[in-house]
Design an enzyme around this catalytic site. Structure first.
Site, short mmCIF file in Angstrom:
data_model
loop_
_atom_site.label_atom_id
_atom_site.label_comp_id
_atom_site.label_asym_id
_atom_site.label_seq_id
_atom_site.Cartn_x
_atom_site.Cartn_y
_atom_site.Cartn_z
N ASN A 269 0.80 -1.23 0.00
CA ASN A 269 0.00 0.00 0.00
C ASN A 269 0.83 1.29 0.00
OD1 ASN A 269 0.65 -0.76 2.68
ND2 ASN A 269 -0.94 0.57 3.48
N CYS B 23 -3.31 1.30 6.49
CA CYS B 23 -3.61 0.51 7.69
C CYS B 23 -4.27 1.35 8.76
CB CYS B 23 -2.34 -0.12 8.24
SG CYS B 23 -1.11 1.11 8.71
N GLU C 122 7.54 0.60 16.59
CA GLU C 122 8.67 1.14 15.85
C GLU C 122 8.54 2.66 15.86
OE1 GLU C 122 10.03 -0.89 12.33
OE2 GLU C 122 9.13 -2.78 12.93
P1 NAD Z 1 -0.10 -9.37 3.11
O1 NAD Z 1 -0.06 -9.85 4.51
O2 NAD Z 1 -0.94 -10.07 2.14
O3 NAD Z 1 1.38 -9.37 2.47
C1 NAD Z 1 2.44 -8.68 3.07
C2 NAD Z 1 3.74 -9.33 2.67
O4 NAD Z 1 3.84 -10.62 3.26
C3 NAD Z 1 3.90 -9.53 1.17
O5 NAD Z 1 5.23 -9.23 0.81
C4 NAD Z 1 3.62 -11.01 1.00
O6 NAD Z 1 4.22 -11.59 -0.13
C5 NAD Z 1 4.23 -11.56 2.27
N1 NAD Z 1 3.73 -12.87 2.70
C6 NAD Z 1 2.49 -13.39 2.52
N2 NAD Z 1 2.42 -14.61 3.10
C7 NAD Z 1 3.63 -14.86 3.64
C8 NAD Z 1 4.19 -15.97 4.36
N3 NAD Z 1 3.47 -17.06 4.65
N4 NAD Z 1 5.47 -15.89 4.76
C9 NAD Z 1 6.22 -14.80 4.49
N5 NAD Z 1 5.75 -13.73 3.81
C10 NAD Z 1 4.47 -13.75 3.39
O7 NAD Z 1 -0.47 -7.82 3.22
P2 NAD Z 1 -0.79 -6.83 2.02
O8 NAD Z 1 -2.08 -7.26 1.40
O9 NAD Z 1 0.43 -6.67 1.20
O10 NAD Z 1 -1.02 -5.43 2.80
C11 NAD Z 1 -2.24 -5.04 3.31
C12 NAD Z 1 -2.34 -5.40 4.78
O11 NAD Z 1 -1.25 -4.80 5.47
C13 NAD Z 1 -3.57 -4.86 5.46
O12 NAD Z 1 -4.06 -5.83 6.35
C14 NAD Z 1 -3.07 -3.66 6.24
O13 NAD Z 1 -3.83 -3.30 7.37
C15 NAD Z 1 -1.71 -4.13 6.63
N6 NAD Z 1 -0.82 -3.00 6.92
C16 NAD Z 1 -0.48 -2.74 8.21
C17 NAD Z 1 0.32 -1.65 8.52
C18 NAD Z 1 0.71 -1.32 9.94
O14 NAD Z 1 1.62 -0.53 10.11
N7 NAD Z 1 0.07 -1.88 10.95
C19 NAD Z 1 0.79 -0.84 7.49
C20 NAD Z 1 0.41 -1.12 6.18
C21 NAD Z 1 -0.38 -2.22 5.90
O1 6OD Z 2 3.94 6.80 8.61
C1 6OD Z 2 4.46 5.72 8.93
O2 6OD Z 2 5.61 5.64 9.37
C2 6OD Z 2 3.69 4.50 8.84
N1 6OD Z 2 4.28 3.39 9.33
C3 6OD Z 2 2.48 4.50 8.26
C4 6OD Z 2 1.70 3.34 8.08
C5 6OD Z 2 0.65 3.36 7.26
C6 6OD Z 2 -0.12 2.19 7.00
O3 6OD Z 2 -0.58 1.90 5.93
#
Ligand code: NAD
Ligand code: 6OD
Length: 487
Positions: free
Chosen positions: A156, A289, A468
């Site tokens: 994202n 997120c 972090e």
């Molecule tokens: P995802 O979990 O599908 O994938 C994230 C990464 O993990 C990708 O690189 C994927 O290839 C890898 N991956 C998938 N399965 C794996 C496994 N079994 N072992 C190792 N690696 C694996 O997430 P996404 O769809 O790319 O991103 C969207 C999600 O991320 C949403 O749920 C969002 O809320 C979350 N997100 C959280 C934050 C935060 O800071 N809390 C920030 C951004 C996105």
């Molecule tokens: O601004 C940042 O450092 C941060 N980790 C944002 C996360 C956004 C989630 O999608």
């Protein structure tokens, strides 16, 4: 000829040894952007070995000041190549250029400077003690790198979220192996060129491409020579990675999903609450997120707020990234759109009032194949609905009325997630009180996404483990070693 995206291992761009390539397609029109070389076990092994060797080489002998200077050079080189990064990020994600040029790329560079500064100014713990035989001993804690860090990233905010981890990991003297999302492989790869250009020793920064299970992601997180895993992505994926980490007792930092509430009290500054909430719901096509998917509005303001939020949603025109009149880009992929649309269908089946959107917009010729979706606002669903409980990760929200502070705190906390929340009110006493009662890692008052990068970032409950940001990142990316000197 179609471009190819290679892995970056030990300072060199390397193809897939298995010959397996996968397609990277544009979310805007489904055009082929590049064919990506998937890393198998041999590439992951080579990347981890290169990282391990780098720790034992010149990189491991640099002073904090020398490392920090190198990270400043990385940031400057990203800024010098700003347009290359912008083009690559926008091609992979389809997001508006205006957004990527104000947020993704500048933060991608800034993350290196911020953590270079943090590590330079970090102080050490120090304790003087009296020994049993009446002498003195001095204790001080040395910060040592964790070692080889696996960095698993989502799609994202690809550069921003990757550098949010790579910056502090390198500032602390680690070597990294990055696994970008299969949807957004480009900027992580481009960063390899930057590392070489500024003289970061080979092996310090490596990139392996591929998927999760039975691919680069799993091979990396299960690798016995990886010391720590930092992950941002879905909660379900985080669970799998924690299982992988358990076998090797690897340190983990988990930044996971959310179902974030915005609470709007009737005494708020309505224009500000609407501007902030609409950004929290629709920015980056709802793929943030920290984004809001549940809005709770105090009953006297409910009708007005819903009507105006609906107007904002309807006024957002989807369009190409370079279309200055476009308010919203596409979702990341057709696959993700199917997931978001399944919630749109469910909301309809369950009898939601569709205030705005609810489907796929009419797009002009040339864009019809893209992952476009309408910004959507619903009301009228029970809190038990999957639409209100599950993370959708699209440009949509459900709005519910409330009558009391206690009621809204209970509603906001009634979720397995605990990432972020926003509270809108002019009553600052109430704002502090409510912020303290919400089970989240981040809470904004009359704002959203605003952050000093020294502050702790992370989620409660199923939104993550650890924090972090600033010194909190140093806690994760270093191992503390106490030295006790008897004088
Ligand atoms: P995802 O979990 O599908 O994938 C994230 C990464 O993990 C990708 O690189 C994927 O290839 C890898 N991956 C998938 N399965 C794996 C496994 N079994 N072992 C190792 N690696 C694996 O997430 P996404 O769809 O790319 O991103 C969207 C999600 O991320 C949403 O749920 C969002 O809320 C979350 N997100 C959280 C934050 C935060 O800071 N809390 C920030 C951004 C996105
Ligand atoms: O601004 C940042 O450092 C941060 N980790 C944002 C996360 C956004 C989630 O999608």
């Amino acid at each position: 000829m179609t471009a190819e995206t290679l892995n970056f291992i030990d300072g060199r761009f390397v193809p897939s040894s298995s010959g397996r390539l996968f397609e990277n397609r544009s979310p805007v029109d489904h055009a082929l952007i590049s064919r990506v070389h998937e890393a198998g076990r041999p590439e992951v092994d080579a990347a981890v070995a290169a990282a391990r060797a780098a720790l034992a080489g010149p990189w491991g002998r640099l002073s904090v000041q020398e490392r920090a200077a190198m990270l400043y050079a990385v940031a400057d080189e990203i800024n010098r190549r700003f347009d290359d990064f912008l083009q690559a990020e926008v091609a992979d994600t389809g997001k508006p250029i205006a957004l990527a040029s104000h947020l993704d790329i500048p933060r991608g560079a800034a993350n290196f400077k911020i953590f270079a500064d943090t590590v330079k100014s970090a102080s050490a713990e120090f304790f003087e003690m009296t020994t049993p035989d009446g002498r003195t001993a001095l204790n001080y804690a040395l910060r040592r790198p964790k070692g080889v860090v696996a960095v698993i990233c989502p799609w994202n905010l690809p550069l921003l979220l990757m550098t949010w981890k790579v910056g502090p990991a390198l500032a602390c003297g680690n070597a990294v192996v990055v696994k970008p999302s299969e949807e957004t492989p480009s900027t992580a790869t481009l960063l390899g060129e930057v590392m070489n250009a500024v003289g970061v020793p080979s092996g310090v920064y490596n990139v392996v491409h591929g998927f999760g299970p039975n691919s680069a992601g799993e091979f990396l997180t299960r690798h016995p020579d990886v010391n720590a895993i930092t992950f941002t992505g879905e909660t379900a994926t985080g669970t799998k990675i924690l299982e992988a980490a358990a076998g090797g007792i690897k340190a983990t930092s988990m930044e996971l999903g959310g179902k974030n509430p915005s609470i709007v009290f009737a005494d708020c500054d309505l224009d500000n609450a609407l501007e902030v909430t609409s950004r929290a719901v629709f920015a980056n096509c709802g793929q943030v997120c920290l984004g809001t998917e549940r809005v709770y509005v105090e009953r006297p303001l409910f009708e007005t707020f819903v009507q105006r939020l609906g107007e904002i949603a309807r006024a957002m025109k989807p369009g190409r990234p370079d279309d200055a009149g476009s308010g919203i880009g596409p979702l990341i992929s057709l696959g993700h759109r199917d997931k978001v649309l399944s919630y749109y269908a469910r909301a309809k089946e369950e009898g939601a009032t569709i205030v705005a959107g609810g489907g796929i917009p009419q797009m002009p010729a040339g864009l019809a194949e893209g992952a476009w979706i309408e910004p959507t606002v619903w009301t009228g669903l029970p809190e038990t609905s999957a639409v209100v409980r599950e993370e959708i990760f699209g440009p949509c929200c459900h709005v519910t009325p409330f009558d009391s502070e206690d009621e809204v705190v209970a509603l906001a906390n009634d979720t397995q997630y605990g990432l972020a929340a926003s509270v809108h009110t002019r009553d600052l006493q109430r704002a502090h009180r409510v912020a303290a009662r919400l089970d989240v890692g981040l809470c904004w008052v009359n704002a959203w996404f605003l952050r000093d990068l020294r502050t702790p970032f992370g989620g409660a409950k199923m939104s993550g483990i650890g924090r972090e940001g600033g010194l909190h990142s140093l806690e994760f990316y270093t191992e503390l070693r106490n030295v006790c000197v008897k004088l």
